[in-house]
Design a protein around this motif. Sequence first.
Motif, PDB file in Angstrom:
ATOM      1  N   LEU A  47      -1.154  -2.153   4.405  1.00 21.97           N
ATOM      2  CA  LEU A  47      -2.152  -1.082   4.514  1.00 21.97           C
ATOM      3  C   LEU A  47      -2.289  -0.635   5.969  1.00 21.97           C
ATOM      4  O   LEU A  47      -2.428   0.564   6.254  1.00 21.97           O
ATOM      5  N   VAL A  90      -7.297   3.052  -2.190  1.00 24.02           N
ATOM      6  CA  VAL A  90      -5.955   2.636  -1.764  1.00 24.02           C
ATOM      7  C   VAL A  90      -5.151   2.288  -3.015  1.00 24.02           C
ATOM      8  O   VAL A  90      -5.639   1.560  -3.880  1.00 24.02           O
ATOM      9  N   ALA A  99       0.854  -1.193   0.000  1.00 23.31           N
ATOM     10  CA  ALA A  99       0.000   0.000   0.000  1.00 23.31           C
ATOM     11  C   ALA A  99       0.889   1.242   0.000  1.00 23.31           C
ATOM     12  O   ALA A  99       1.710   1.418   0.905  1.00 23.31           O
ATOM     13  N   ALA A 157      -9.729   2.182   6.858  1.00 21.56           N
ATOM     14  CA  ALA A 157      -8.818   1.237   6.209  1.00 21.56           C
ATOM     15  C   ALA A 157      -8.278   0.227   7.214  1.00 21.56           C
ATOM     16  O   ALA A 157      -8.162  -0.969   6.924  1.00 21.56           O
ATOM     17  N   LEU A 161      -3.144   6.726   0.174  1.00 22.40           N
ATOM     18  CA  LEU A 161      -4.590   6.764   0.314  1.00 22.40           C
ATOM     19  C   LEU A 161      -5.122   8.018  -0.377  1.00 22.40           C
ATOM     20  O   LEU A 161      -4.544   9.103  -0.237  1.00 22.40           O
TER      21      LEU A 161
END
Length: 666
Positions: free
Chosen positions: A340, A428, A307, A325, A310
């Motif tokens: 994430l 994401v 990740a 998230a 955002l």
Amino acid sequence: MNSTIYIDSTLEAIKRFNPKCLIRSPILFSIWVAAVLSSLQSIVGSQLVGASISWQLTGWLWLTLFFANIAETLAEGRGKARADSLKSGHEGLTACRVQNIADRCGEMCAASALRAGDIVLVKAGETIPADGEVIQGIASVNEAAITGESAPVIRESGTDRSGVTGGTTVMSDEVYVKITQDPGAGTLNRMIGLVEGARRQKTPNELALNTLLVGLTLIFLLVVMSLPLFLSYSHAHVPTIYLTALFITLIPTTIGGLLSAIGIAGMDRLIRLNVVAKSGRAVEAAGDIQTLLLDKTGTITYGNRIAERLISAPGVDRTLLAKAAILASLGDNTPEGKSLLKLAKTYGAVEQRQPDDEVIEFSAQTRLSGLNRALIQYRKGAVDAILAHAKLKKEDLPQILTESVEQISKQGGTPLLISQQEQILGVVHLKDVIKEGIRERFEAMRKLGIRTVMVTGDNPLTAAAIAAEAGVDDFVAEATPEKKLEYIRAEQAKGNLVAMCGDGANDAPALAQADVGMAMNEGTQAAKEAGNLIDLDSNPTKLLDVVKVGKQLLITRGSLTTFSIANDVAKYFAILPALFVTAYPQLSILNVMHLSSPESAILSAIIFNALIIIGLIPLALKGVNINHSVTGLLRRNLLVFGGGGLIVPFIGIKLIDLVIHAAGLA
């Protein structure tokens, strides 16, 4: 190499003086015949040749045969220690053979008594007796005996990681294994045969080269046999022992003595990579590969997407998005989910699981994860999966999120949506991480004339972006087994040789169709049977190294053949004028080396012929450096090995002549 290997190799080289061992190599057999004839002539004696010269020539002929033999035995000796270690680890193995997966007692038998189709029960601490496939259970397996890697791996029935290798050890739990190979045909046996060189069959390229060498030998045999006819017109005589030695110096003894060593050393380099070849043809084909198919995940990328950022929907606070998230990822134990969580915390969001929370774990079927807290649903997942969950259409997304999803896909990333109830909070950006140095490796492949193709299940936009970043020449997006097979056949129809790797049963058709198919050792039995190479480390990137080994094998063989033939041409023009100038004074114009005497000329040549084999053994075992473009390799080979092959004999023979003259040996 240690002293034991040198001693063993020397003794083995002497054993191979037996003509039964040499008959398979026409060049070495010719040397043996010449050495035997020279020995007989030295024993009988001749008025035209002194005993000293005669025995010196005989001795160097036998040394030439010894040096040619030791090149091969040294190459074999490098793997002998490993072969002995593998054998000792497999001796005395027993197994619990059962009738079916419900049988827990069974009967104990020797591993050598097992046949393909038998089922064995292997418990924690026991050694897997033979190659097979896990048909029931899951276990942690230590494969250090085969791969050298001490970290255990998981083997599980019904997955693409069900294959097990004989000689490895079950560390935990127990599994039922269906044996897939008869005794002597397993991976371990193939490995032992390869490192010993005992089962190395000559490849088509090697057989063709042998035919060429035999042809050259016959030509020079006719040349030498015709010389007495020409000399008879001048009433001159050349001793038969000189003609025998001349014949050996002119035939391609250098490459003849090194040919087997080059092949064995190539297989040894493959074994050092922990790759087992079912035949030498696969390695040789790897050297001629023009198209290389590579899976994206685990080969070009690390396989674990990370990740990276955002992106909030309009009016949504970034911290709120980060908290959602985290909550939606508490049930996602994948590397992507964990990354994430780590990213969200950098936004200052902190959330913990509460006793009443209902965690929705990630699954490949739903393609989403989440959490229900006090009637509020938090979800994270693929774009279409989240839209379906929220009962929305793609057109319902805010423009900034629609543009972000498209932009992420174009960059080669994976977009995920975060939702709270029916509200989309943001996007994401998951990024595929390209392996370090992979672009440079593809560039090296390109220089060698090899076209790289990335195979991925991603959509075309994502595939194109990753392909551009990785530096591959082409890509196959949304790949299915049928699509892979179709691509390989299309390439082969163009006359290209194709290589690919795989581990699943769905890869088997493509592996079988490819000219070089490398199966992962941890994969299914179907994949291992379809491929002609097995990577014991199950590392798809290894295919690049295998191609390099195959290319190096062919280039080394070609380079030393060029050097050997150039040597023969140079020796022909260096020796004949000195040897026959007495009979034909006109040849003095070609006697540019001004060797001390005819005796010194032939002795210097035979000594050089023997020593050059020893000098080239390290190169034959190590292989020629191939870090050049195809054009660069050709230019270098012609210059270094072609030009060098013409020049070195003149310098070497002259230097040896000076030493012989100074020492009064001739």
